[in-house]
Design a protein around this motif. Sequence first.
Motif, PDB file in Angstrom:
ATOM      1  N   PHE A 119       0.854  -1.185   0.000  1.00 23.97           N
ATOM      2  CA  PHE A 119       0.000   0.000   0.000  1.00 23.97           C
ATOM      3  C   PHE A 119       0.895   1.242   0.000  1.00 23.97           C
ATOM      4  O   PHE A 119       2.121   1.139  -0.098  1.00 23.97           O
ATOM      5  CB  PHE A 119      -0.921  -0.012   1.227  1.00 23.97           C
ATOM      6  N   PHE A 120       0.271   2.414   0.127  1.00 24.39           N
ATOM      7  CA  PHE A 120       1.060   3.641   0.206  1.00 24.39           C
ATOM      8  C   PHE A 120       0.265   4.711   0.931  1.00 24.39           C
ATOM      9  O   PHE A 120      -0.941   4.572   1.153  1.00 24.39           O
ATOM     10  CB  PHE A 120       1.484   4.123  -1.180  1.00 24.39           C
ATOM     11  N   TYR A 121       0.954   5.757   1.332  1.00 23.78           N
ATOM     12  CA  TYR A 121       0.302   6.906   1.948  1.00 23.78           C
ATOM     13  C   TYR A 121       0.580   8.138   1.090  1.00 23.78           C
ATOM     14  O   TYR A 121       1.530   8.171   0.290  1.00 23.78           O
ATOM     15  CB  TYR A 121       0.797   7.118   3.386  1.00 23.78           C
ATOM     16  N   PHE A 122      -0.264   9.162   1.248  1.00 24.19           N
ATOM     17  CA  PHE A 122      -0.055  10.399   0.500  1.00 24.19           C
ATOM     18  C   PHE A 122      -0.829  11.537   1.169  1.00 24.19           C
ATOM     19  O   PHE A 122      -1.752  11.296   1.954  1.00 24.19           O
ATOM     20  CB  PHE A 122      -0.486  10.247  -0.966  1.00 24.19           C
ATOM     21  N   PRO A 123      -0.493  12.790   0.876  1.00 23.05           N
ATOM     22  CA  PRO A 123      -1.221  13.926   1.455  1.00 23.05           C
ATOM     23  C   PRO A 123      -2.541  14.124   0.723  1.00 23.05           C
ATOM     24  O   PRO A 123      -2.586  14.117  -0.506  1.00 23.05           O
ATOM     25  CB  PRO A 123      -0.267  15.108   1.240  1.00 23.05           C
ATOM     26  N   SER A 124      -3.619  14.320   1.470  1.00 25.52           N
ATOM     27  CA  SER A 124      -4.946  14.287   0.860  1.00 25.52           C
ATOM     28  C   SER A 124      -5.596  15.644   0.661  1.00 25.52           C
ATOM     29  O   SER A 124      -6.623  15.737  -0.015  1.00 25.52           O
ATOM     30  CB  SER A 124      -5.881  13.417   1.715  1.00 25.52           C
ATOM     31  N   LEU A 125      -5.056  16.705   1.251  1.00 25.88           N
ATOM     32  CA  LEU A 125      -5.698  18.017   1.114  1.00 25.88           C
ATOM     33  C   LEU A 125      -5.250  18.724  -0.159  1.00 25.88           C
ATOM     34  O   LEU A 125      -4.108  18.571  -0.608  1.00 25.88           O
ATOM     35  CB  LEU A 125      -5.362  18.901   2.319  1.00 25.88           C
TER      36      LEU A 125
END
Length: 537
Positions: A119-125
Amino acid sequence: MPFIRLAVVLVLLGIVAAEDPYRFFNWNITYGTIYPLGIAQQGILINGQFPGPEIYSVTNDNIIVNVFNSLDQPFLIHWNGIQNRRNSYEDGVYGTTCPIPAGGNFTYILQMKDQIGSFFYFPSLGFHKAAGAFGAIKILSRPLIPVPFDNPTDDFSVLIGDWYTSNHTDLKAILDKGNKLPFPDGILINGRGPNVTSFTIQQGKTYRFRICNVGLQNSLNFRIQGHKMKVVEVEGTHTVQVSYSSLDIHVGQCMSVLLTADQQPQDYYIVVSSRFTTPVLSTTGFLRYAGSNRPALGPLPGGPTIEVDWSLNQARSIRTNLTASGPRPNPQGSYHYGMINTTRTYRLSSSAGQVANKQRYALNSVSFIPADTPLKVADYFKIDGVFRVGSISDSPTGGGIYLDTSVLGADYRAFVEIVFENTEDIVQSYHLSGYSFFVVGMDGGKWTSDSRAQYNLRDAVSRCTVQVYPMSWTAIYVALDNVGMWNLRSEFWARQYLGQQTYLRVYTTSTSLRDEYPIPKNALLCGRASGRRTRPL
């Protein structure tokens, strides 16, 4: 009495010893100048890194991420594919979580509950995703759980994605003015442009590559010169092991492949190219055999045809390995999902158009607009007027696009069908937070109830992000076993930003901790929830 006291102490020690491990991360979010395509631009860094640090974990690990926001604007991180069981407050999108203010901090408390995979993470705003702050997440199986392949010699994360050389603030301004974004400027591999990224391997060894498309809009094809890639896992599901010479990976998707170093020692090209675009973007990296100084020789390995059928057939060939151990969806206590009757069908159709002379995108004619308070926070405090369940229809209306804070209603423990209908000439990609769903069918043309006859009701792959081909449909089955407010969105980030998303409110009247956790004690409160209290510390 001493014996009883000793027994109690031993029981308590046993409970403590059995608690799942904790892993702690401290992240400082800053701006920094980056040059991924050779042009200076403002990037968003985590601890000075672009891409951000990798999260390495094991099933059921507790992940504690203390985020310091040193930017001059609010910030959130979303954990793409992490289910946050019973705890949508931690999902890190604006519909569930108050942003971390400039100069502030927030500690995410995550658990990789019953999950494995890539999986991965990222900035959502806003459009922060176009500036960085993304990184890989690996969840390994627990040591005693058998995995359907031998341990690889090494385990590489490969983050691919299209990229703009414009600053994220400029891209956001284009969208805010009601315009479409231009075509991306290039493709990155692990945050680097052409001919920079490389992976070193040894002759005769086998390696795992976890490939995620962290880009903004384009489906990508991934291939390695002279080597086959055996797919073994897709977003937490062990798959039937089939080898491919190239793989289509759509926006927001991840998959794991095994590669054996079985060629003559030298360098080989890694090629990533955009799919179904004019022009075709491409970039290259290298697979290097240790001890060899022979350079990669052309020509570059060619990509697949531009025909959709090639990609569609490949997608259908990726199926669940039913003999593999490990966590997987278990609707109503049975792995035979195809024998369970669905209780509700949602048909979601995308559309594009103008509202007040500005570009917008919609699902079932509703173009989502954020409320002044995160929906989950408003739901917890019972704040009226923030959203309305049922503000989006279960099926296409055929009407014009209008603005609303749309929320679909759903019952806890229901087993539902969602059909994504794409009447446009682009590949769409959809993500559902909090869940892994069965991709039971996809095909061209218009979906009807007769389309169910071709569903895969035996070994459909279970994942959290799925593509919908042009003028086509994709159907998924979802066991709604995770109470909360969950984002259902386009992964085409400009379309998501301009309204092609909604929220699925999975609701129960129960207040038991077995069904849902209360709001975190450290939750930030904003909007109409400002000044309220979460819970006593």
